[in-house]
Design a protein around this motif. Structure first.
Motif, PDB file in Angstrom:
ATOM      1  N   ASP A 105       0.847  -1.172   0.000  1.00  0.00           N
ATOM      2  CA  ASP A 105       0.000   0.000   0.000  1.00  0.00           C
ATOM      3  C   ASP A 105       0.891   1.232   0.000  1.00  0.00           C
ATOM      4  N   PRO A 106       0.907   2.062  -1.025  1.00  0.00           N
ATOM      5  CA  PRO A 106       0.040   2.032  -2.191  1.00  0.00           C
ATOM      6  C   PRO A 106       0.536   1.141  -3.308  1.00  0.00           C
ATOM      7  N   LEU A 165       2.922   1.595  -8.294  1.00  0.00           N
ATOM      8  CA  LEU A 165       2.066   1.861  -9.446  1.00  0.00           C
ATOM      9  C   LEU A 165       2.578   3.101 -10.168  1.00  0.00           C
ATOM     10  N   ASP A 168       2.056   6.463 -11.386  1.00  0.00           N
ATOM     11  CA  ASP A 168       1.087   7.523 -11.128  1.00  0.00           C
ATOM     12  C   ASP A 168       0.459   8.068 -12.401  1.00  0.00           C
ATOM     13  N   VAL A 183      -5.779   3.398 -14.882  1.00  0.00           N
ATOM     14  CA  VAL A 183      -6.002   2.120 -14.208  1.00  0.00           C
ATOM     15  C   VAL A 183      -5.961   0.970 -15.227  1.00  0.00           C
ATOM     16  N   VAL A 193      -3.815   6.919 -12.127  1.00  0.00           N
ATOM     17  CA  VAL A 193      -3.572   6.461 -10.757  1.00  0.00           C
ATOM     18  C   VAL A 193      -3.385   7.646  -9.808  1.00  0.00           C
ATOM     19  N   LEU A 195      -6.456   8.976  -8.122  1.00  0.00           N
ATOM     20  CA  LEU A 195      -7.286   8.092  -7.290  1.00  0.00           C
ATOM     21  C   LEU A 195      -7.108   8.428  -5.804  1.00  0.00           C
ATOM     22  N   HIS A 253      -6.697   7.344  -1.789  1.00  0.00           N
ATOM     23  CA  HIS A 253      -5.867   6.307  -1.166  1.00  0.00           C
ATOM     24  C   HIS A 253      -6.590   4.959  -1.200  1.00  0.00           C
ATOM     25  N   LYS A 271      -8.912   3.867  -3.262  1.00  0.00           N
ATOM     26  CA  LYS A 271      -8.992   3.275  -4.620  1.00  0.00           C
ATOM     27  C   LYS A 271      -7.630   2.747  -5.062  1.00  0.00           C
ATOM     28  N   LYS A 272      -6.557   3.441  -4.636  1.00  0.00           N
ATOM     29  CA  LYS A 272      -5.221   2.916  -4.949  1.00  0.00           C
ATOM     30  C   LYS A 272      -5.011   1.568  -4.268  1.00  0.00           C
ATOM     31  N   SER A 273      -5.450   1.482  -3.001  1.00  0.00           N
ATOM     32  CA  SER A 273      -5.343   0.203  -2.283  1.00  0.00           C
ATOM     33  C   SER A 273      -6.133  -0.865  -3.013  1.00  0.00           C
ATOM     34  N   SER A 318      -4.232  -2.016  -5.993  1.00  0.00           N
ATOM     35  CA  SER A 318      -3.120  -2.900  -5.601  1.00  0.00           C
ATOM     36  C   SER A 318      -3.636  -4.306  -5.304  1.00  0.00           C
TER      37      SER A 318
END
Lengths: 301, 239
Positions: free
Chosen positions: A84-85, A88, A90, A94, A128, A131, A133, A135-137, A140
């Motif tokens: 987390d995160p 990815l 940025d 997605v 990304v 998004l 936090h 939605k990033k999780s 992932s």
């Protein structure tokens, strides 16, 4: 899918003068769900980073199916570390992150990824960096589960999710594990939320393996003995007391150590209640101070 | 050493290429637009007597150097997290920078051709004023060789600088000049950019074809090997 065993022997990791992992030894049989617990700085992320080939151990060995993960493509393709995160891009959308994982992960399940982004409502066209936090999780987690790696480790990966999404994640994880059994390692602080998922538990404390036990066995090692204070004191005499609470004449003592049938019978006869200790309480007691940790290490393998 | 997966190396190169297509296309369009505007302005004021596109490579090569810097710092952790080894990334990244250098060199050559057509139609001389391997803009083969090497060298230098910073943090600042050697030495070896003038001022002899190209290739290869050696056992941060 068969999941290889993960074996650590004398595993040590140092960052300069700091020892993150100190002579850790364990064997994780393939195809089970493991809880990896430890306080901040206990070495959980360090252990998982070795498993994912992010770095080499400073000493000892960590092997997956007999091979060391660092720079071995046969191993690295079998391990997914979900963070987390997470690493990815940025700038990517997605959908591009999912396409990337699909090209890199040989067992990628596109249908699973599609279902998860829909369930967690992750917008495919968004970049990304835009998004939240949470939605990033969720992204992932989607990448981690859809990778279908034989060893999938979640390093606090779902902390960004709100409570309903976390419960949705637990549901998805269990359903996915049932249909595609593999080794799942969950490193977490939210112990009680996920404790029911664990088949085995490893507790790290100051870089050392405090214990590694079947979760049922671990729970049976602790008991909360409650009743009149004098009776409780007599009963727990000679046992390892991990903590106590008192309310008027009533006392509750948490003990570490298995209570055999005879002891349990005597407790009942003395009017004492014997209750299981929540895993989180046991964890807190065991890692609260070094003396307790030392008292409990008899169970470490 | 574990077996290499060629399909994974190709996938790394393919994803890097597809991930940079838009950025590279945009940057080259921007540079082309800037130089067209500059050319038009000069033509409308003082009148053109030399090639404007001849100066177009300076911006792109430093852009490509910065793109190289990003390879280990921004991209490597994401690839390793998805099961790619550092060796596969080094090889895939090598294919990627080679492709970028070739395409960018082709854009430079195409720019000269377009400029030549415009100058020809307007009766203007396409005179070159900066040092090159070639003496005339229509020597397409040499234009491609020079810029492929120059761009590749800048990409490699950037990659090496970025990797040094990723590994050593700010201590790597001491290594910026050695890491920039592939770019500087290639410019010098093939008589391109500003380094030949500096060399001439110091009385050094600049090697010419084919020794210069061979030397440039050797320097680029050495830079890539150095990058791999720094990368191959580099720990990656997990937070």
């Amino acid at each position: 899918m068969t999941s290889p065993d993960v074996v650590a022997r004398g595993l040590t990791l140092r960052y300069g003068r700091t020892t993150a992992l100190d002579d850790v030894t364990f064997t994780l049989a393939g195809g089970r769900i493991y809880g990896l617990l430890g306080r901040n700085g206990a070495g959980k992320t360090s252990l998982l980073s070795l498993l994912a080939g992010f770095r080499r151990p400073s000493g000892g060995r960590l092997t997956v199916a007999g091979a060391e993960p660092f720079e071995d493509p046969q191993v690295t393709e079998q391990v997914a570390l979900v963070r987390d995160p997470g690493p990815l891009y940025d700038m990517w959308r997605v959908s591009e992150v999912l396409d990337f994982a699909a090209r890199m992960r040989p067992r990628w399940d596109a249908a699973c990824a599609e279902r998860l982004v829909e369930r967690f409502e992750v917008p495919l066209r968004r970049r990304v960096m835009t998004l939240s936090h949470g939605k990033k999780s969720a992204l992932s987690i989607t990448v981690g589960l859809a990778a279908r790696a034989p060893i999938t480790a979640f390093d606090e990966a779902y902390l960004g999710l709100d409570a309903p999404s976390r419960y949705a994640f637990y549901d998805e994880l269990l359903a996915d594990y049932a249909t595609h059994p593999r080794t799942i390692i969950i490193s977490t602080h939210l112990i009680e939320e996920v404790a029911s998922l664990f088949e085995e538990v490893l507790i790290l404390h100051r870089g050392r393996l405090l214990l590694h036990e079947d979760s049922d066995t671990l729970r049976s090692r602790g008991a909360a003995v409650t009743g009149p204070a004098a009776a409780v004191d007599r009963f727990v005499d000679g046992l390892t007391a991990l903590g106590e609470r008192r309310l008027g004449p009533t006392k509750s003592v948490t003990v570490y150590g298995e209570l055999d049938g005879e002891r349990t019978r005597r407790a009942r006869a003395a009017g004492l209640d014997i209750d299981p200790v929540p895993l989180q309480d046991l964890f807190v007691h065991l890692t609260e101070d070094d003396a307790r940790a030392a008292a409990a290490t008899g169970g470490a393998s | 050493m574990p077996a290499l997966r060629a399909d994974r190396v190709r996938a790394v190169a393919g994803v890097l290429v597809s991930g940079h297509r838009c950025v590279l296309g945009g940057v080259w369009l921007l540079f082309a637009a800037i130089f067209a505007l500059v050319g038009a302005t000069i033509a409308a004021t003082d009148g053109i007597t030399t090639s404007v596109w001849d100066f177009a490579s300076y911006g792109p090569k430093y852009f490509l150097l910065s793109l190289g810097v990003m390879l280990s710092t921004a991209h490597l952790p994401a690839y390793v997290a998805n099961g790619v080894t550092r060796r596969e990334f080094a090889l895939g990244g090598g294919l990627f920078i080679a492709a970028v250098a070739l395409v960018s060199a082709a854009v430079m050559a195409a720019g000269y051709l377009v400029e030549g057509l415009i100058y020809g139609a307007a009766g203007l001389p396409q005179e070159l004023t900066t040092p090159h391997l070639y003496t005339s803009a229509d020597q397409i083969g040499l234009v491609l060789v020079e810029f492929a090497l120059v761009f590749l060298a800048h990409l490699v230098s950037g990659w090496l600088i970025g990797t040094a910073f990723a590994r050593l943090g700010w201590s790597a600042i001491a290594l910026v000049v050695p890491a920039a050697l592939p770019a500087l030495a290639t410019d010098l070896a093939i008589n391109s950019g500003w380094t030949p003038a500096a060399a001439a001022a110091l009385g050094w002899t600049v090697p010419r074809l084919p020794a210069g190209v061979a030397l440039g290739l050797a320097v680029v290869l050495a830079g890539w090997v150095a990058t791999y050696l720094v990368t191959r056992d580099m720990p990656l941060k997990t937070t």
